[in-house]
Design an enzyme around this catalytic site. Structure first.
Site, PDB file in Angstrom:
ATOM      1  CD  GLU A   1      34.638  -9.954  -0.803  1.00  0.00           C
ATOM      2  OE1 GLU A   1      35.121 -11.080  -0.838  1.00  0.00           O
ATOM      3  OE2 GLU A   1      35.143  -8.997  -1.410  1.00  0.00           O
TER       4      GLU A   1
ATOM      5  CG  HIS B   1      31.823 -11.389  -7.656  1.00  0.00           C
ATOM      6  ND1 HIS B   1      32.866 -11.799  -8.465  1.00  0.00           N
ATOM      7  CD2 HIS B   1      31.457 -10.159  -8.104  1.00  0.00           C
ATOM      8  CE1 HIS B   1      33.103 -10.864  -9.367  1.00  0.00           C
ATOM      9  NE2 HIS B   1      32.265  -9.857  -9.177  1.00  0.00           N
TER      10      HIS B   1
ATOM     11  N   GLY C   1      43.293 -15.316   1.615  1.00  0.00           N
ATOM     12  CA  GLY C   1      42.477 -16.152   2.496  1.00  0.00           C
ATOM     13  C   GLY C   1      41.787 -15.435   3.642  1.00  0.00           C
TER      14      GLY C   1
HETATM   15  C1  GRF Z   1      37.594 -11.632  -2.452  1.00  0.00           C
HETATM   16  O1  GRF Z   1      37.419 -10.291  -2.823  1.00  0.00           O
HETATM   17  C2  GRF Z   1      36.513 -12.477  -3.075  1.00  0.00           C
HETATM   18  O2  GRF Z   1      35.310 -11.825  -3.248  1.00  0.00           O
HETATM   19  C3  GRF Z   1      37.094 -12.816  -4.414  1.00  0.00           C
HETATM   20  O3  GRF Z   1      38.475 -12.973  -4.178  1.00  0.00           O
HETATM   21  C4  GRF Z   1      38.864 -12.219  -3.031  1.00  0.00           C
HETATM   22  C5  GRF Z   1      39.548 -13.148  -2.078  1.00  0.00           C
HETATM   23  O4  GRF Z   1      40.061 -12.503  -0.955  1.00  0.00           O
HETATM   24  N1  GRF Z   1      36.433 -13.959  -4.991  1.00  0.00           N
HETATM   25  P1  GRF Z   1      40.651 -13.362   0.249  1.00  0.00           P
HETATM   26  O5  GRF Z   1      41.691 -14.311  -0.349  1.00  0.00           O
HETATM   27  O6  GRF Z   1      39.538 -14.093   0.890  1.00  0.00           O
HETATM   28  O7  GRF Z   1      41.275 -12.361   1.151  1.00  0.00           O
END
Ligand code: GRF
Length: 211
Positions: A184, A114, A17
């Protein structure tokens, strides 16, 4: 912030998360014209649920084992999402493939993040460290993060925005993950913010964020 009506946001999670946390932080900083009203997890022990609790956000574990099919599970999600009057669904590490039961009623209202520059290193099996391992094995010089709308083509929905990360010669899947996840967080916050300000426009697969 725009004059757009504030949006009710649901964030769907399966794991740690950190992307959820990025949106929570942006919300707490007053950057989002909306509110995360619900965090749904398909895993009972997802740390993301702890993050929701700490932020005073309603968290909910919805057990996939109680539903006979993926369609039934998604129907249950739609019931819950409807009862919370959700405008925008953010998939932030949601490790399930969505069916039309959820995709159709929320067309162009579901955003996924992603950890690669799609269409590279997307699709079945491309999640978590697998993505970074594949990028290194291929030998790409640049990778990154993609925020996109979700449709019935896994990781194939219209790209909203991307952020580029340079791959260094000595990168490992772990170091690449650290660099990409940072992007991200930045990208997802930017895109959710733009969505809530009604600043995302679309013409077929061409998506643009208005300045
Ligand atoms: C991230 O790398 C996202 O791109 C992918 O899953 C991962 C989730 O990471 N879909 P987090 O749970 O937000 O730390």
């Amino acid at each position: 912030m725009s004059n757009a009506a504030p949006k009710n946001i649901a964030v769907l999670v399966s794991g740690h998360g950190t992307n959820l946390q990025a949106i929570i932080n942006a919300q707490e900083a007053g950057l989002i014209n909306g509110k995360i009203v619900l965090v749904i997890s398909n895993k009972v022990d997802a740390f993301a649920l702890e993050r929701a609790k700490k932020a005073g956000i309603q968290g909910m574990f919805i057990n996939p084992k109680t539903q006979p099919t993926n369609e039934d599970y998604d129907k249950q999600l739609v019931q819950v999402l409807t009862s919370y009057k959700i405008d925008l669904i953010v998939l932030a590490g949601w490790l399930r493939i969505l069916t039309n039961e959820l995709l159709l009623p929320y067309h162009n209202r579901i955003i996924n993040i992603h950890p690669s520059l799609l269409p590279s290193f997307g699709g079945a099996g491309m999640y978590g460290m697998n993505v970074h391992r594949a990028a290194l094995e291929y030998g790409v010089k640049y990778t990154g993060a993609t925020a996109h709308f979700v449709d019935d083509n896994v990781d194939g929905g219209a790209v909203i925005d991307q952020s580029v990360v340079k791959v260094d010669y000595d990168d490992t899947p772990e170091t690449l993950h650290s660099k990409v996840i940072h992007e991200e967080h930045r990208l997802l916050t930017k895109v959710v913010r733009a969505y809530c300000d009604d600043k995302i426009v679309m013409n077929g697969r061409q998506v643009h964020i208005i300045d």
